[in-house]
Write a protein that holds these residues in place. Sequence first.
Motif, PDB file in Angstrom:
ATOM      1  N   ALA A 107       0.841  -1.200   0.000  1.00  0.00           N
ATOM      2  CA  ALA A 107       0.000   0.000   0.000  1.00  0.00           C
ATOM      3  C   ALA A 107       0.872   1.244   0.000  1.00  0.00           C
ATOM      4  O   ALA A 107       1.851   1.329   0.741  1.00  0.00           O
ATOM      5  N   PHE A 108       0.512   2.242  -0.837  1.00  0.00           N
ATOM      6  CA  PHE A 108       1.197   3.537  -0.867  1.00  0.00           C
ATOM      7  C   PHE A 108       0.593   4.484   0.162  1.00  0.00           C
ATOM      8  O   PHE A 108      -0.588   4.372   0.527  1.00  0.00           O
ATOM      9  N   ASP A 109       1.400   5.471   0.599  1.00  0.00           N
ATOM     10  CA  ASP A 109       0.822   6.603   1.294  1.00  0.00           C
ATOM     11  C   ASP A 109       0.270   7.564   0.242  1.00  0.00           C
ATOM     12  O   ASP A 109       0.350   7.313  -0.965  1.00  0.00           O
ATOM     13  N   LYS A 110      -0.345   8.666   0.694  1.00  0.00           N
ATOM     14  CA  LYS A 110      -1.020   9.567  -0.232  1.00  0.00           C
ATOM     15  C   LYS A 110      -0.076  10.129  -1.286  1.00  0.00           C
ATOM     16  O   LYS A 110      -0.399  10.185  -2.474  1.00  0.00           O
ATOM     17  N   SER A 159       5.418   8.698  -1.671  1.00  0.00           N
ATOM     18  CA  SER A 159       6.829   8.733  -1.281  1.00  0.00           C
ATOM     19  C   SER A 159       7.208   7.558  -0.383  1.00  0.00           C
ATOM     20  O   SER A 159       8.378   7.233  -0.241  1.00  0.00           O
ATOM     21  N   ARG A 160       6.200   6.918   0.230  1.00  0.00           N
ATOM     22  CA  ARG A 160       6.443   5.744   1.074  1.00  0.00           C
ATOM     23  C   ARG A 160       5.410   4.671   0.733  1.00  0.00           C
ATOM     24  O   ARG A 160       4.325   4.967   0.245  1.00  0.00           O
ATOM     25  N   PHE A 161       5.773   3.427   1.027  1.00  0.00           N
ATOM     26  CA  PHE A 161       4.794   2.359   0.885  1.00  0.00           C
ATOM     27  C   PHE A 161       5.017   1.306   1.962  1.00  0.00           C
ATOM     28  O   PHE A 161       6.060   1.254   2.622  1.00  0.00           O
ATOM     29  N   ARG A 194       6.532  -3.538   7.024  1.00  0.00           N
ATOM     30  CA  ARG A 194       7.703  -2.678   6.828  1.00  0.00           C
ATOM     31  C   ARG A 194       7.311  -1.424   6.053  1.00  0.00           C
ATOM     32  O   ARG A 194       6.459  -1.472   5.152  1.00  0.00           O
ATOM     33  N   ILE A 195       7.945  -0.311   6.421  1.00  0.00           N
ATOM     34  CA  ILE A 195       7.749   0.971   5.757  1.00  0.00           C
ATOM     35  C   ILE A 195       8.968   1.249   4.894  1.00  0.00           C
ATOM     36  O   ILE A 195      10.109   1.140   5.365  1.00  0.00           O
ATOM     37  N   TRP A 196       8.734   1.636   3.635  1.00  0.00           N
ATOM     38  CA  TRP A 196       9.825   1.820   2.679  1.00  0.00           C
ATOM     39  C   TRP A 196       9.777   3.212   2.059  1.00  0.00           C
ATOM     40  O   TRP A 196       8.694   3.775   1.851  1.00  0.00           O
ATOM     41  N   ASP A 197      10.950   3.739   1.753  1.00  0.00           N
ATOM     42  CA  ASP A 197      11.064   4.951   0.956  1.00  0.00           C
ATOM     43  C   ASP A 197      11.008   4.564  -0.518  1.00  0.00           C
ATOM     44  O   ASP A 197      11.815   3.743  -0.982  1.00  0.00           O
ATOM     45  N   THR A 198      10.067   5.123  -1.250  1.00  0.00           N
ATOM     46  CA  THR A 198       9.853   4.703  -2.638  1.00  0.00           C
ATOM     47  C   THR A 198      11.032   5.062  -3.535  1.00  0.00           C
ATOM     48  O   THR A 198      11.465   4.256  -4.362  1.00  0.00           O
TER      49      THR A 198
END
Length: 401
Positions: A85-88, A91-93, A103-107
């Motif tokens: 899932a992406f954030d709005k 920039s992160r997913f 886990r949170i990732w920097d796109t």
Amino acid sequence: MRLKRFLLRYYPPGIILEFDKAGLLRTKSIDLLDLTLEYVLCLLHMQYPLCILSVYRFSRQLSYALFMSFLQELKAHILPLTNVAFDKSGSRFLTGSYDRTCRIWDTASGTELHTLEGHRNVVYAIAFNNPFGDKIATGSFDKTCKLWCAETGKCFYTFRGHMAEIVCLAFNPQSTHVATGSMDATAKLWDVATGWEVATLAGHTAEVLSLCFNSVGSQLVTGSFDHTVIIWDVASGRRVYTLMGHQAEISNVQFNWDCSLIVTGSMDKTGKVWDASNGNCVATLVGHKEEVLDVCFDLRGQLIATASADGTARVFSASTHQCLTTLEGHEGEISKICFSPQGSRVLTASSDKTARLWDVQSGVCLQVLEGHTDEIFSCAFNYEGDTIITGSKDNTCRIWC
């Protein structure tokens, strides 16, 4: 004519102009998703008529050359992924996994920002609280949902109360509540600020596999293995309508953007369109030869896409309910489908280890996204539509841009 106010509309993105004409107050609504290249260039032509032809030719050539390129493979987890899932902003997913973590990732860089640990079983359902993007909800087979800080990875609350696995969840648009759906045949509403349970939505007789808030947050719709769909009033927690007509389990449910329609997919090989104001079925979407595994509206609510175990997807008109095009080419079942934000492309994920990008109008496959070594079960566009993530049972996710 005199402009009085310039208003911005978040969803669907648009602008509203209020102006005085001949002493009368008038309004003009412009849907930003309807702004085509030709329309924008026409506006530019009013100011720059001499250079518009060269700008037009260059931009058209550029658009034909643009395809999704593989950017990076992330060996995200030690066990298969469950959802992405992406954030709005895109920039992160997020990635959820059978390894019990999210886990949170920097796109842009593919860097892991945080690992959300604490669940004792599969992390199956995940979501940012878009459009804010400062909180994350995770639902697990351990029967709990957790609320996290997206910036620090700190767990705010653990929502306890379900008697079986949590398999779907969603934030309301205001980010004041989280809804969870469970194999215990109930959905629950939770208060984001306090962590308290607000309501238990009991009415289904089998597992709740899908849920969705409408765009104003006043109603929640749930789909169940009991073949029914229920519309709930969020404020009171009361059942408004029970939608009956499917002959098998419900795979997915979704409101359109103006809250007037609901689309459902079912294992009975059909989709259905329902009037949200009275609970009546207004159309049955037919043509698939096997189970319909996913359904969705485009952001304007004008198109509906269906994905099936028969290896095909279909695009329907939301107003006439006619099939506009059939997307054929996958060699396995299609488990996930979504429109690009502009509505001109459709993205599908399949058990044949590929994702595909399709042109909505022609049904032509524009690109095959290859490289995964196992089933792709999840895929998503970012808000601008220029980046895609795919999640696979091969324990990896891939970024395409």
